[in-house]
Scaffold this motif. Sequence first.
Motif, PDB file in Angstrom:
ATOM      1  N   SER A  36       0.836  -1.213   0.000  1.00 16.28           N
ATOM      2  CA  SER A  36       0.000   0.000   0.000  1.00 16.28           C
ATOM      3  C   SER A  36       0.868   1.261   0.000  1.00 16.28           C
ATOM      4  CB  SER A  36      -0.966   0.006   1.185  1.00 16.28           C
ATOM      5  OG  SER A  36      -0.249   0.115   2.403  1.00 16.28           O
ATOM      6  N   ASP A  37       1.963   1.241   0.740  1.00 11.28           N
ATOM      7  CA  ASP A  37       2.892   2.376   0.754  1.00 11.28           C
ATOM      8  C   ASP A  37       3.517   2.575  -0.627  1.00 11.28           C
ATOM      9  OD1 ASP A  37       4.374   4.489   1.984  1.00 11.28           O
ATOM     10  OD2 ASP A  37       6.117   3.140   2.018  1.00 11.28           O
ATOM     11  N   GLN A  38       3.898   1.456  -1.244  1.00 10.34           N
ATOM     12  CA  GLN A  38       4.480   1.561  -2.585  1.00 10.34           C
ATOM     13  C   GLN A  38       3.452   2.042  -3.605  1.00 10.34           C
ATOM     14  OE1 GLN A  38       6.226  -2.285  -3.346  1.00 10.34           O
ATOM     15  NE2 GLN A  38       8.120  -1.783  -2.239  1.00 10.34           N
ATOM     16  N   LEU A  39       2.208   1.631  -3.473  1.00 10.13           N
ATOM     17  CA  LEU A  39       1.156   2.093  -4.377  1.00 10.13           C
ATOM     18  C   LEU A  39       0.915   3.602  -4.221  1.00 10.13           C
ATOM     19  CD1 LEU A  39      -1.482  -0.802  -4.297  1.00 10.13           C
ATOM     20  CD2 LEU A  39       0.003  -0.129  -6.190  1.00 10.13           C
ATOM     21  N   GLU A  40       0.951   4.080  -2.986  1.00 10.67           N
ATOM     22  CA  GLU A  40       0.805   5.525  -2.765  1.00 10.67           C
ATOM     23  C   GLU A  40       1.963   6.285  -3.398  1.00 10.67           C
ATOM     24  OE1 GLU A  40       0.168   6.687   1.307  1.00 10.67           O
ATOM     25  OE2 GLU A  40      -1.339   5.114   1.590  1.00 10.67           O
ATOM     26  N   ARG A  41       3.183   5.776  -3.228  1.00  9.23           N
ATOM     27  CA  ARG A  41       4.340   6.416  -3.851  1.00  9.23           C
ATOM     28  C   ARG A  41       4.244   6.358  -5.372  1.00  9.23           C
ATOM     29  NH1 ARG A  41       8.389   3.617  -0.184  1.00  9.23           N
ATOM     30  NH2 ARG A  41       9.120   2.722  -2.133  1.00  9.23           N
ATOM     31  N   LEU A  42       3.732   5.232  -5.900  1.00  8.45           N
ATOM     32  CA  LEU A  42       3.560   5.103  -7.348  1.00  8.45           C
ATOM     33  C   LEU A  42       2.540   6.121  -7.863  1.00  8.45           C
ATOM     34  CD1 LEU A  42       4.105   3.595 -10.015  1.00  8.45           C
ATOM     35  CD2 LEU A  42       2.242   2.038  -9.390  1.00  8.45           C
ATOM     36  N   ASN A  43       1.420   6.254  -7.177  1.00 11.32           N
ATOM     37  CA  ASN A  43       0.412   7.243  -7.587  1.00 11.32           C
ATOM     38  C   ASN A  43       0.962   8.660  -7.496  1.00 11.32           C
ATOM     39  OD1 ASN A  43      -1.544   5.372  -8.238  1.00 11.32           O
ATOM     40  ND2 ASN A  43      -2.436   5.369  -6.172  1.00 11.32           N
ATOM     41  N   SER A  44       1.713   8.922  -6.434  1.00 11.50           N
ATOM     42  CA  SER A  44       2.332  10.240  -6.284  1.00 11.50           C
ATOM     43  C   SER A  44       3.330  10.496  -7.415  1.00 11.50           C
ATOM     44  CB  SER A  44       3.024  10.326  -4.927  1.00 11.50           C
ATOM     45  OG  SER A  44       3.736  11.528  -4.811  1.00 11.50           O
ATOM     46  N   ALA A  45       4.122   9.475  -7.752  1.00 11.57           N
ATOM     47  CA  ALA A  45       5.097   9.617  -8.841  1.00 11.57           C
ATOM     48  C   ALA A  45       4.389   9.823 -10.177  1.00 11.57           C
ATOM     49  CB  ALA A  45       6.001   8.389  -8.910  1.00 11.57           C
ATOM     50  N   ARG A  46       3.272   9.133 -10.399  1.00  9.65           N
ATOM     51  CA  ARG A  46       2.502   9.334 -11.641  1.00  9.65           C
ATOM     52  C   ARG A  46       1.955  10.755 -11.719  1.00  9.65           C
ATOM     53  NH1 ARG A  46      -0.750   3.590 -11.813  1.00  9.65           N
ATOM     54  NH2 ARG A  46       0.955   2.396 -12.747  1.00  9.65           N
TER      55      ARG A  46
END
Length: 192
Positions: A36-46
């Motif tokens: 979930s933390d990585q998904l949040e970082r991925l969305n933020s990076a997108r």
Amino acid sequence: ELDVTTIGDWPLAAKAVLIAMACGLVALGWYQVVISDQLERLNSARQQELELRQRFEHEQPKAASLEATRRQVNALEASFEALLHQLPDEAEVASLLVDVSRTGRAAGLEFELFQPAAESIREFYAELPIRVRVSGRYHAFATFISGLAALPRIVTVHDIRIERDQKPGAALGAMSLSATVRTYRALEADAE
């Protein structure tokens, strides 16, 4: 009837359910802690990528024309310097006034008024207006104005008024020209 202390004796279906539940709990924990933390970082990076892409698309035409803009600025600076060199310094203004007078006489005009006014200071130059009134023929006026434009220094002519010469005994076709001739001089660096 299943006892937790005797898990090894449980039927195969119960063991499979327990293993599936344990795997589910491990997967849920893994998802909560890591994914979930990585998904949040991925969305933020997108989102950041989208913003940077939009900024790039906005700035790219400017960057593409940067070299042309630099050449244009350099040409404008060179032109400005050339024009600045056409402004006389304090010592050259007197000779420029003589040149204006000489140009009028060379055109065949008679000066009735040659009155320098007070100098007005601008941002990086000073403006010296000279009120003139000359009499002569129309073509002589054109020669005079053309001669002023040909001077090596900047001289402009403003508020031109041409009238028929009303003086008694004036020749047929004689005219009078009234104008303000403005000449400019560069301000010294310490005066700025």
